[in-house]
Enzyme design. Structure first.
Site, mmCIF file in Angstrom:
data_model
loop_
_atom_site.group_PDB
_atom_site.id
_atom_site.type_symbol
_atom_site.label_atom_id
_atom_site.label_comp_id
_atom_site.label_asym_id
_atom_site.label_seq_id
_atom_site.Cartn_x
_atom_site.Cartn_y
_atom_site.Cartn_z
ATOM 1 N N ARG A 180 1.049 -1.560 -0.158
ATOM 2 C CA ARG A 180 -0.129 -0.469 -0.081
ATOM 3 C C ARG A 180 0.539 1.408 -0.035
ATOM 4 O O ARG A 180 0.340 2.257 0.544
ATOM 5 C CB ARG A 180 -1.218 0.241 1.215
ATOM 6 N N SER A 230 -10.775 -1.075 4.287
ATOM 7 C CA SER A 230 -10.665 -1.775 4.922
ATOM 8 C C SER A 230 -9.580 0.284 5.687
ATOM 9 O O SER A 230 -8.584 0.863 4.850
ATOM 10 C CB SER A 230 -9.491 -2.402 4.853
ATOM 11 N N GLU A 300 -5.095 2.789 6.549
ATOM 12 C CA GLU A 300 -4.421 3.261 4.843
ATOM 13 C C GLU A 300 -4.653 4.376 4.769
ATOM 14 O O GLU A 300 -4.621 5.248 3.359
ATOM 15 C CB GLU A 300 -4.665 1.940 4.514
#
Ligand code: FAD
Length: 313
Positions: A180, A230, A300
């Site tokens: 990520r 998420s 995130e």
């Protein structure tokens, strides 16, 4: 800090004429999958990559606070909105094929790109089918799922460099993709387009793989509520959603924000959540997981502050 003068900025943007759409006092809640956020002083949709570059140059030359947004599926806008210019890439939607290579503008939805590639018998993007982001956002985040990551398919990325005002390109290696993560999170560079290298495959088999991914999403994710996917990054060695669930946090709510009952890694907007609700809930989840397991959860989701003051989630 001097407040952003949207009226003056709009007048300067007039030189871009038909190449852009400009709106003042635009509700950011309409531009994020969380459905949260106050008003942007200025919201701008460039229609060409050239117009996006000129907009970025204007921001640079005038010192305007600005940000580039794809589909807003991984951001939390502030309740106070954005005191500057939000540049949306959704009108930049070109896709061109050259053998097994495909070049897509930053605003192309990755789900669409996967579908168009599959029709041409090109495999390698099934994992992305169902990720509600754009090519620019996916490259920036190195979006991934079901064992795949966009970075694995990237051959090169064409960008605008906010430091120099020039365009340039990066090889996959120069993009420094990680979990990520990408160089774009650390450098002031806007993704204009990306070239991906795909593999020849059977369209029906690719389609089936894509549908499997979509089925799994629908089964496991709370897609009936607005969210940003998420919220936390994977915690090495653990399933973050399971950690949060085991900490007894499923269903915990602050105002209209709730830890999803279906997937504890998601925070959902049950109707009238504010950014402050989401931020408080994030703090609660982190503190509980820290005190119970000694683990620190990292976000995130990218928080977009209303002013340049650096505030992380
Ligand atoms: C229901 C749901 C499911 C999801 N599932 C997944 C998943 O399986 N895997 C996954 O990785 N993510 C997932 N996400 C998160 C999100 O979709 C991805 O991170 C996606 O890549 C974000 O793309 P975007 O265009 O929406 O980016 P945005 O949310 O618009 O922006 C995200 C960040 O990228 C920056 N950015 C956007 N465009 C550019 C550009 N052209 N140049 C430079 N920077 C840019 C923005 O400034 C921001 O910091 C999910 C989200 C939701 C809501």
């Amino acid at each position: 800090m001097k407040s952003f003068d949207g009226k003056k900025a709009e007048a300067l943007l007039a030189s871009l004429g038909e190449e852009i759409t400009v709106k003042r006092a635009y509700p950011l809640s309409q531009c994020s999958t969380f459905r949260i956020g106050g008003e942007a002083a200025l919201a701008v949709w460039p229609r060409t990559e050239g117009a996006l570059c000129r907009l970025l140059s204007l921001c640079r030359e005038n010192g305007w606070y600005h940000t580039v947004i794809g589909n807003g599926s991984n951001v939390l806008f502030d309740d106070a909105g954005f005191d500057g210019a939000v540049l949306f890439t959704s009108a930049l939607a070109d896709i061109t094929f050259d053998g097994t290579a495909v070049t897509a503008s930053c605003g192309v939805p990755v789900t669409r790109l996967a579908a168009v590639a599959a029709e041409k018998g090109l495999a390698g993007l099934s994992f992305a089918y169902g990720i509600p982001g754009t090519v620019g956002g996916a490259v920036y985040m190195n979006a991934g799922a079901y064992g795949g990551e966009i970075g694995n398919a990237v051959e090169s990325v064409f960008y605008y460099d906010g430091r120099t005002g020039e365009t340039g390109s990066y090889t996959a290696g120069e993009c420094r993709f990680g979990y990520r993560g990408s160089a774009f999170q650390e450098e002031d560079k806007t993704v204009l387009a990306a070239t991906l290298r795909l593999k020849e495959g059977d369209p029906a088999a690719i389609r089936e793989e894509m549908e499997d991914c979509m089925r799994s999403r629908k089964e496991k994710q709370p897609l009936e509520y607005p969210s940003a996917g998420s919220v936390f990054r994977r915690c090495p060695g653990y399933y973050t959603g399971k950690l949060i669930e085991d900490a007894g946090l499923k269903g915990t709510a602050v105002g209209g924000a709730q830890v999803s009952l279906k997937h504890a890694g998601f925070i959902v907007n049950r109707g009238n959540a504010t950014a402050a609700d989401v931020r408080e809930l994030i703090s609660t989840v982190r503190e509980t997981v820290k005190s119970r397991y000694g683990l620190t959860l990292e976000c995130e989701v990218r928080y977009i502050p209303a002013t340049p003051a650096k505030k992380e989630l």
